[in-house]
Scaffold this motif. Structure first.
Motif, PDB file in Angstrom:
ATOM      1  N   ARG A   1       0.859  -1.183   0.000  1.00 51.93           N
ATOM      2  CA  ARG A   1       0.000   0.000   0.000  1.00 51.93           C
ATOM      3  C   ARG A   1       0.897   1.235   0.000  1.00 51.93           C
ATOM      4  N   LEU A   2       0.481   2.271  -0.717  1.00 52.51           N
ATOM      5  CA  LEU A   2       1.208   3.534  -0.777  1.00 52.51           C
ATOM      6  C   LEU A   2       0.447   4.600   0.004  1.00 52.51           C
ATOM      7  N   PRO A   3       1.155   5.610   0.500  1.00 49.56           N
ATOM      8  CA  PRO A   3       0.464   6.686   1.206  1.00 49.56           C
ATOM      9  C   PRO A   3      -0.489   7.406   0.251  1.00 49.56           C
ATOM     10  N   SER A   4      -1.590   7.876   0.809  1.00 49.80           N
ATOM     11  CA  SER A   4      -2.583   8.574   0.001  1.00 49.80           C
ATOM     12  C   SER A   4      -2.941   9.896   0.658  1.00 49.80           C
ATOM     13  N   ARG A   5      -3.074  10.933  -0.170  1.00 51.55           N
ATOM     14  CA  ARG A   5      -3.469  12.242   0.339  1.00 51.55           C
ATOM     15  C   ARG A   5      -4.896  12.587  -0.043  1.00 51.55           C
ATOM     16  N   ALA A   6      -5.476  11.796  -0.908  1.00 56.37           N
ATOM     17  CA  ALA A   6      -6.830  12.092  -1.380  1.00 56.37           C
ATOM     18  C   ALA A   6      -7.685  10.840  -1.317  1.00 56.37           C
ATOM     19  N   GLU A   7      -8.959  11.047  -1.192  1.00 56.95           N
ATOM     20  CA  GLU A   7      -9.912   9.937  -1.221  1.00 56.95           C
ATOM     21  C   GLU A   7     -10.134   9.553  -2.673  1.00 56.95           C
ATOM     22  N   GLY A   8      -9.999   8.303  -2.981  1.00 55.82           N
ATOM     23  CA  GLY A   8     -10.210   7.836  -4.339  1.00 55.82           C
ATOM     24  C   GLY A   8     -11.041   6.578  -4.344  1.00 55.82           C
ATOM     25  N   LEU A   9     -11.149   5.996  -5.502  1.00 55.37           N
ATOM     26  CA  LEU A   9     -11.914   4.765  -5.632  1.00 55.37           C
ATOM     27  C   LEU A   9     -11.216   3.597  -4.951  1.00 55.37           C
ATOM     28  N   ARG A  10      -9.896   3.657  -4.902  1.00 52.31           N
ATOM     29  CA  ARG A  10      -9.123   2.603  -4.241  1.00 52.31           C
ATOM     30  C   ARG A  10      -7.868   3.226  -3.642  1.00 52.31           C
ATOM     31  N   PRO A  11      -7.379   2.665  -2.569  1.00 55.32           N
ATOM     32  CA  PRO A  11      -6.107   3.147  -2.023  1.00 55.32           C
ATOM     33  C   PRO A  11      -4.974   2.830  -3.008  1.00 55.32           C
ATOM     34  N   PRO A  12      -4.015   3.721  -3.165  1.00 54.18           N
ATOM     35  CA  PRO A  12      -2.908   3.466  -4.094  1.00 54.18           C
ATOM     36  C   PRO A  12      -2.006   2.344  -3.578  1.00 54.18           C
ATOM     37  N   PHE A  13      -1.400   1.621  -4.529  1.00 55.25           N
ATOM     38  CA  PHE A  13      -0.494   0.534  -4.161  1.00 55.25           C
ATOM     39  C   PHE A  13       0.524   0.331  -5.257  1.00 55.25           C
ATOM     40  N   SER A  14       1.588  -0.390  -4.914  1.00 53.57           N
ATOM     41  CA  SER A  14       2.615  -0.706  -5.902  1.00 53.57           C
ATOM     42  C   SER A  14       2.899  -2.197  -5.886  1.00 53.57           C
ATOM     43  N   LEU A  15       3.340  -2.675  -7.028  1.00 58.69           N
ATOM     44  CA  LEU A  15       3.742  -4.073  -7.197  1.00 58.69           C
ATOM     45  C   LEU A  15       5.176  -4.082  -7.686  1.00 58.69           C
ATOM     46  N   LEU A  16       5.976  -4.988  -7.162  1.00 57.37           N
ATOM     47  CA  LEU A  16       7.350  -5.136  -7.616  1.00 57.37           C
ATOM     48  C   LEU A  16       7.518  -6.543  -8.170  1.00 57.37           C
ATOM     49  N   PHE A  17       7.939  -6.612  -9.429  1.00 57.85           N
ATOM     50  CA  PHE A  17       8.192  -7.885 -10.101  1.00 57.85           C
ATOM     51  C   PHE A  17       9.688  -8.019 -10.319  1.00 57.85           C
ATOM     52  N   ARG A  18      10.178  -9.255 -10.329  1.00 58.10           N
ATOM     53  CA  ARG A  18      11.603  -9.507 -10.544  1.00 58.10           C
ATOM     54  C   ARG A  18      11.743 -10.621 -11.581  1.00 58.10           C
ATOM     55  N   GLY A  19      12.625 -10.373 -12.561  1.00 59.50           N
ATOM     56  CA  GLY A  19      12.827 -11.386 -13.591  1.00 59.50           C
ATOM     57  C   GLY A  19      14.152 -11.212 -14.304  1.00 59.50           C
ATOM     58  N   ARG A  20      14.545 -12.251 -15.010  1.00 61.44           N
ATOM     59  CA  ARG A  20      15.809 -12.256 -15.749  1.00 61.44           C
ATOM     60  C   ARG A  20      15.505 -11.945 -17.216  1.00 61.44           C
ATOM     61  N   PHE A  21      16.121 -10.892 -17.727  1.00 57.49           N
ATOM     62  CA  PHE A  21      15.937 -10.480 -19.112  1.00 57.49           C
ATOM     63  C   PHE A  21      17.267 -10.607 -19.846  1.00 57.49           C
ATOM     64  N   ALA A  22      17.217 -10.889 -21.150  1.00 57.15           N
ATOM     65  CA  ALA A  22      18.438 -10.977 -21.953  1.00 57.15           C
ATOM     66  C   ALA A  22      19.077  -9.596 -22.109  1.00 57.15           C
ATOM     67  N   ALA A  23      18.248  -8.551 -22.147  1.00 57.33           N
ATOM     68  CA  ALA A  23      18.720  -7.168 -22.235  1.00 57.33           C
ATOM     69  C   ALA A  23      17.886  -6.340 -21.276  1.00 57.33           C
ATOM     70  N   ALA A  24      18.378  -5.180 -20.932  1.00 59.70           N
ATOM     71  CA  ALA A  24      17.650  -4.322 -19.984  1.00 59.70           C
ATOM     72  C   ALA A  24      16.243  -4.040 -20.510  1.00 59.70           C
ATOM     73  N   PRO A  25      15.233  -4.278 -19.684  1.00 59.19           N
ATOM     74  CA  PRO A  25      13.857  -4.003 -20.117  1.00 59.19           C
ATOM     75  C   PRO A  25      13.593  -2.498 -20.163  1.00 59.19           C
ATOM     76  N   VAL A  26      12.633  -2.106 -20.963  1.00 60.99           N
ATOM     77  CA  VAL A  26      12.236  -0.701 -21.064  1.00 60.99           C
ATOM     78  C   VAL A  26      10.855  -0.554 -20.432  1.00 60.99           C
ATOM     79  N   GLN A  27      10.544   0.660 -19.994  1.00 58.68           N
ATOM     80  CA  GLN A  27       9.216   0.879 -19.438  1.00 58.68           C
ATOM     81  C   GLN A  27       8.188   0.785 -20.550  1.00 58.68           C
TER      82      GLN A  27
END
Length: 98
Positions: free
Chosen positions: A38-64
């Motif tokens: 869960r991430l900090p929130s300053r405003a009321e929204g439809l859902r509380p903000p959150f983040s996900l962290l994934f980890r994996g092995r790529f042949a080359a650096a991934p791009v966003q």
């Protein structure tokens, strides 16, 4: 499942499990969901903000960008992932839901 309907609670049971990430042209990589927080929130929204962290092995650096992920329990998801670090030989990618 639509992005605006996803919540932290949808992902928490799947921390530590594998998601298949499509890289296009028939290529894919396995990403482990390493955290869901869960991430900090300053405003009321439809859902509380959150983040996900994934980890994996790529042949080359991934791009966003938007990646198609498949999970046995969650089905197919299109998530915008941003590379945020390197741990050993694996890249960390983050998705933020605000």
């Amino acid at each position: 499942m639509a992005d605006d309907l996803l919540s932290l609670e949808d992902f928490e049971p799947h921390v530590g499990t594998a998601f298949r990430c499509s890289l296009g042209q028939g290529l894919s990589v396995e990403l482990a969901l390493s955290s869901a927080e869960r991430l900090p929130s300053r405003a009321e929204g439809l859902r509380p903000p959150f983040s996900l962290l994934f980890r994996g092995r790529f042949a080359a650096a991934p791009v966003q960008g938007t990646y198609r992920l498949e999970h046995p329990a969650m089905g197919t998801l299109d998530l915008f992932l941003v590379p945020v670090g390197l741990t050993g030989d694996r890249f960390d990618l983050e998705a933020v839901f605000a």
